[in-house]
Scaffold this motif. Structure first.
Motif, PDB file in Angstrom:
ATOM      1  N   GLY A 130      -3.281  -6.774   0.012  1.00  0.00           N
ATOM      2  CA  GLY A 130      -3.107  -5.833  -1.100  1.00  0.00           C
ATOM      3  C   GLY A 130      -3.266  -6.532  -2.436  1.00  0.00           C
ATOM      4  N   GLN A 131      -2.689  -7.725  -2.512  1.00  0.00           N
ATOM      5  CA  GLN A 131      -2.822  -8.489  -3.764  1.00  0.00           C
ATOM      6  C   GLN A 131      -4.279  -8.816  -4.030  1.00  0.00           C
ATOM      7  OE1 GLN A 131       0.043 -11.641  -2.895  1.00  0.00           O
ATOM      8  NE2 GLN A 131       1.152 -11.005  -4.733  1.00  0.00           N
ATOM      9  N   GLN A 132      -4.980  -9.158  -2.947  1.00  0.00           N
ATOM     10  CA  GLN A 132      -6.404  -9.496  -3.092  1.00  0.00           C
ATOM     11  C   GLN A 132      -7.207  -8.282  -3.570  1.00  0.00           C
ATOM     12  OE1 GLN A 132      -7.610 -11.692   0.408  1.00  0.00           O
ATOM     13  NE2 GLN A 132      -9.723 -11.723  -0.353  1.00  0.00           N
ATOM     14  N   LEU A 133      -6.765  -7.117  -3.148  1.00  0.00           N
ATOM     15  CA  LEU A 133      -7.430  -5.887  -3.589  1.00  0.00           C
ATOM     16  C   LEU A 133      -7.073  -5.548  -5.040  1.00  0.00           C
ATOM     17  CD1 LEU A 133      -6.847  -3.651  -0.437  1.00  0.00           C
ATOM     18  CD2 LEU A 133      -9.074  -4.348  -1.300  1.00  0.00           C
ATOM     19  N   GLY A 134      -6.089  -6.254  -5.554  1.00  0.00           N
ATOM     20  CA  GLY A 134      -5.699  -6.022  -6.946  1.00  0.00           C
ATOM     21  C   GLY A 134      -4.718  -4.873  -7.107  1.00  0.00           C
ATOM     22  N   ILE A 135      -3.954  -4.609  -6.057  1.00  0.00           N
ATOM     23  CA  ILE A 135      -2.981  -3.514  -6.139  1.00  0.00           C
ATOM     24  C   ILE A 135      -1.914  -3.837  -7.174  1.00  0.00           C
ATOM     25  CG2 ILE A 135      -1.049  -2.471  -4.873  1.00  0.00           C
ATOM     26  CD1 ILE A 135      -2.808  -2.355  -2.455  1.00  0.00           C
ATOM     27  N   ARG A 136      -1.651  -2.849  -8.037  1.00  0.00           N
ATOM     28  CA  ARG A 136      -0.638  -3.066  -9.061  1.00  0.00           C
ATOM     29  C   ARG A 136       0.574  -2.176  -8.873  1.00  0.00           C
ATOM     30  NH1 ARG A 136      -4.154  -2.584 -14.329  1.00  0.00           N
ATOM     31  NH2 ARG A 136      -4.231  -0.551 -13.374  1.00  0.00           N
ATOM     32  N   GLY A 137       0.464  -1.248  -7.975  1.00  0.00           N
ATOM     33  CA  GLY A 137       1.595  -0.353  -7.749  1.00  0.00           C
ATOM     34  C   GLY A 137       1.467   0.306  -6.406  1.00  0.00           C
ATOM     35  N   VAL A 138       2.577   0.894  -5.960  1.00  0.00           N
ATOM     36  CA  VAL A 138       2.522   1.610  -4.693  1.00  0.00           C
ATOM     37  C   VAL A 138       2.941   3.055  -4.908  1.00  0.00           C
ATOM     38  CG1 VAL A 138       2.774  -0.220  -2.996  1.00  0.00           C
ATOM     39  CG2 VAL A 138       4.792   0.621  -4.199  1.00  0.00           C
ATOM     40  N   PRO A 139       2.452   3.980  -4.144  1.00  0.00           N
ATOM     41  CA  PRO A 139       1.408   3.755  -3.152  1.00  0.00           C
ATOM     42  C   PRO A 139       0.037   3.613  -3.807  1.00  0.00           C
ATOM     43  CG  PRO A 139       1.947   6.082  -3.269  1.00  0.00           C
ATOM     44  CD  PRO A 139       2.869   5.386  -4.219  1.00  0.00           C
ATOM     45  N   THR A 140      -0.822   2.830  -3.162  1.00  0.00           N
ATOM     46  CA  THR A 140      -2.213   2.776  -3.581  1.00  0.00           C
ATOM     47  C   THR A 140      -3.032   3.298  -2.403  1.00  0.00           C
ATOM     48  OG1 THR A 140      -1.896   0.974  -5.123  1.00  0.00           O
ATOM     49  CG2 THR A 140      -4.125   1.275  -4.286  1.00  0.00           C
ATOM     50  N   ILE A 141      -3.915   4.238  -2.719  1.00  0.00           N
ATOM     51  CA  ILE A 141      -4.654   4.919  -1.657  1.00  0.00           C
ATOM     52  C   ILE A 141      -6.148   4.668  -1.815  1.00  0.00           C
ATOM     53  CG2 ILE A 141      -5.194   7.189  -0.652  1.00  0.00           C
ATOM     54  CD1 ILE A 141      -2.445   8.140  -1.606  1.00  0.00           C
ATOM     55  N   TYR A 142      -6.778   4.324  -0.711  1.00  0.00           N
ATOM     56  CA  TYR A 142      -8.228   4.162  -0.678  1.00  0.00           C
ATOM     57  C   TYR A 142      -8.787   5.204   0.281  1.00  0.00           C
ATOM     58  CZ  TYR A 142      -7.163  -0.400  -2.686  1.00  0.00           C
ATOM     59  OH  TYR A 142      -6.700  -1.403  -3.487  1.00  0.00           O
ATOM     60  N   ILE A 143      -9.771   5.946  -0.187  1.00  0.00           N
ATOM     61  CA  ILE A 143     -10.438   6.876   0.727  1.00  0.00           C
ATOM     62  C   ILE A 143     -11.858   6.359   0.916  1.00  0.00           C
ATOM     63  CG2 ILE A 143     -11.137   9.258   1.186  1.00  0.00           C
ATOM     64  CD1 ILE A 143      -8.847  10.242  -0.475  1.00  0.00           C
ATOM     65  N   ASN A 144     -12.211   6.132   2.141  1.00  0.00           N
ATOM     66  CA  ASN A 144     -13.511   5.536   2.485  1.00  0.00           C
ATOM     67  C   ASN A 144     -13.844   4.342   1.582  1.00  0.00           C
ATOM     68  OD1 ASN A 144     -13.613   7.449   4.423  1.00  0.00           O
ATOM     69  ND2 ASN A 144     -15.268   8.656   3.533  1.00  0.00           N
ATOM     70  N   GLY A 145     -12.868   3.489   1.416  1.00  0.00           N
ATOM     71  CA  GLY A 145     -13.090   2.247   0.692  1.00  0.00           C
ATOM     72  C   GLY A 145     -13.024   2.349  -0.824  1.00  0.00           C
ATOM     73  N   GLU A 146     -12.695   3.514  -1.319  1.00  0.00           N
ATOM     74  CA  GLU A 146     -12.674   3.696  -2.766  1.00  0.00           C
ATOM     75  C   GLU A 146     -11.252   4.013  -3.214  1.00  0.00           C
ATOM     76  OE1 GLU A 146     -14.701   7.012  -5.480  1.00  0.00           O
ATOM     77  OE2 GLU A 146     -16.028   6.212  -3.931  1.00  0.00           O
ATOM     78  N   GLN A 147     -10.769   3.275  -4.201  1.00  0.00           N
ATOM     79  CA  GLN A 147      -9.417   3.579  -4.677  1.00  0.00           C
ATOM     80  C   GLN A 147      -9.422   4.897  -5.426  1.00  0.00           C
ATOM     81  OE1 GLN A 147      -7.420   0.560  -7.034  1.00  0.00           O
ATOM     82  NE2 GLN A 147      -5.780   1.970  -7.541  1.00  0.00           N
TER      83      GLN A 147
END
Lengths: 218, 148
Positions: free
Chosen positions: A183-200
C-alpha cells in the motif's frame, strides 16, 4: 401581531439559513478531504493483480476487480464496508472484491483486528470475521478488544486451539505487513483506498454513486 | 412601575441569542457531517477526526451534536419568547436546561482531553457557548427573582 410574526418568522428563517449553510459546508468539506488525485497505478501495476493469498469475494472471472486497502478500526472503512455489502448483493456476479490490510498506526487495535481476521481466514471464515469486526467496531474500539474478538471467534465456531496457534504464527503479521508495504508503495495516503481495475478511484459518497461507478467499468 | 429601577434584560437576551446561534450553527454542522455519512477519510499522517469519530460522539444512535441542536433551539425559542411576551417567568426555568447542559458539556470536554486525548475545535466552540449561555441564564434567573 406584526411584530410577533416578524420575531418568530425571523427566528425560523435565520435557523433555516444556518441549517442550509452548514449542511452545504459539511458537504463541500468532504470533497476537499477526499484523496482527489486519481493516481494511475502504472508505477506498480503488478501489486494490484489478484494473488492467490488475497481475500476475495464475488466472481473470480468478473470484468470488474475492486482492490481495497482498508483498516478495521477506521470509521470511514466501516462506512465503506457497508457499501461493499450492499453492492455485492446486487452485483455479486459482476465484481470481484479484493480486501487488503492497511492497518493505520494511529489506531490501537487495527493490527490485532487484522490478525484475528487473517487467523479466522485460515479456518475459512475471513469474511464472516470481517463483517463482525466492522458491525461491532464501535464496541471493541472502546477497549477490551481482544476479549470481544475471542467472542466473535467462538460465535463463528472456530477451533480455538488452532486459532491460538495461528495468532502466534509470525507469518500472519508478515502477511499483514506485506499488504501494508504494498500500500505504501502504491502511495496510499488514507484508508479506505479503492482501486477499480487498477485505477484509484475517488470514494463515492453514496451506495448509488458506488454502484454507478462500478457499472461504468463493466 | 415596579420594575422601573431595574435594567431591562434585553442586552442579556441578545447576548444569549448570539451565543445560541453560534452553538446552533456549530451543532448543525457536526450533525450534518454525522448524518450525511461524510466521514473524514482516515489518513496515514493525521489520523481521522478522532473526536468526531470516537464512540463518545454518539449515545446509542443519537449523535451528541444533535442534542446540541435541540438545546440551542430551546434557548433560541426562549429568548425570542421573552422578546415577544416580556414574560420574565421564563427565566426561572432556563437554568433547569442550561445547568445540566453545562454539566454534560463539561463532561464531554473532560472525555475529549483525558480519554480521547485529542482536540476538537467544534466541540470547544460548543462548550464555550454552553458555558456562556449557562452564566447568562443564571444572571437572568436572578433578574426574574428580583422582578417578582
Amino acid at each position: 401581531m406584526n411584530k410577533r410574526i416578524l420575531l418568530w418568522g425571523g427566528l425560523i428563517v435565520v435557523m433555516a439559513i444556518i441549517v442550509f449553510a452548514m449542511v452545504r459546508i459539511a458537504g463541500e468539506e468532504e470533497e476537499i478531504t477526499e484523496p482527489v488525485v486519481p493516481v494511475e497505478s502504472a508505477e506498480a501495476p503488478e501489486i494490484l493483480d489478484v494473488r492467490e493469498n488475497d481475500w476475495t469475494k464475488g466472481n473470480p472471472d468478473a470484468d470488474v476487480i475492486i482492490v481495497k486497502y482498508s483498516d478495521f478500526q477506521c470509521p470511514a472503512c466501516r462506512f465503506y464496508a457497508s457499501f461493499d455489502h450492499h453492492v455485492s448483493q446486487e452485483l455479486g456476479d459482476d465484481v470481484l472484491f479484493v480486501r487488503r490490510f492497511f492497518p493505520l498506526r494511529s489506531f490501537q487495535f487495527s493490527r490485532l483486528a487484522a490478525q484475528y481476521a487473517e487467523a479466522a481466514g485460515r479456518q475459512g471464515q475471513f469474511w464472516e470475521m470481517h463483517d463482525l469486526l466492522y458491525i461491532n467496531q464501535q464496541n471493541w474500539s472502546r477497549g477490551e478488544a481482544e476479549s470481544i474478538f475471542r467472542q466473535f471467534t467462538e460465535e463463528l465456531g472456530l477451533n480455538m486451539d488452532q486459532l491460538q496457534e495461528d495468532l502466534n504464527d509470525p507469518e500472519i503479521m508478515e502477511r499483514i505487513e506485506a499488504d501494508y508495504s504494498d500500500g505504501q508503495q502504491l502511495g496510499i495516503r488514507g484508508v479506505p483506498t479503492i482501486y477499480i481495475n487498477g485505477e484509484q478511484v475517488q470514494l463515492p459518497n453514496s451506495v448509488d454513486a458506488y454502484r454507478n461507478l462500478i457499472e461504468s467499468y463493466k | 412601575m415596579g420594575q422601573s429601577n431595574q435594567q431591562s434584560p434585553l442586552g442579556w437576551i441578545i447576548a444569549l441569542l448570539i451565543f445560541a446561534f453560534i452553538g446552533f450553527a456549530d451543532s448543525v454542522y457536526m450533525t450534518a457531517v454525522h448524518f450525511m455519512g461524510e466521514l473524514p477519510v482516515c489518513t496515514v499522517i493525521e489520523g481521522c477526526d478522532v473526536v468526531a469519530m470516537s464512540p463518545y460522539s454518539t449515545i446509542g444512535p443519537i449523535p451528541v451534536s444533535l442534542l446540541g441542536v435541540f438545546f440551542y433551539t430551546v434557548i433560541l425559542v426562549s429568548g425570542i419568547f421573552w422578546i415577544d411576551t416580556r414574560r420574565s417567568a421564563i427565566f426561572k426555568y432556563l437554568p433547569y436546561v442550561t445547568v445540566p447542559a453545562f454539566a454534560f458539556s463539561a463532561w464531554l470536554v473532560y472525555i475529549m482531553f483525558f480519554e480521547i486525548e485529542a482536540l476538537c475545535i467544534y466541540c470547544l466552540v460548543s462548550a464555550a457557548s454552553t458555558t456562556l449561555i449557562m452564566l447568562i441564564s443564571l444572571r437572568l434567573w436572578k433578574y426574574s427573582a428580583q422582578a417578582l
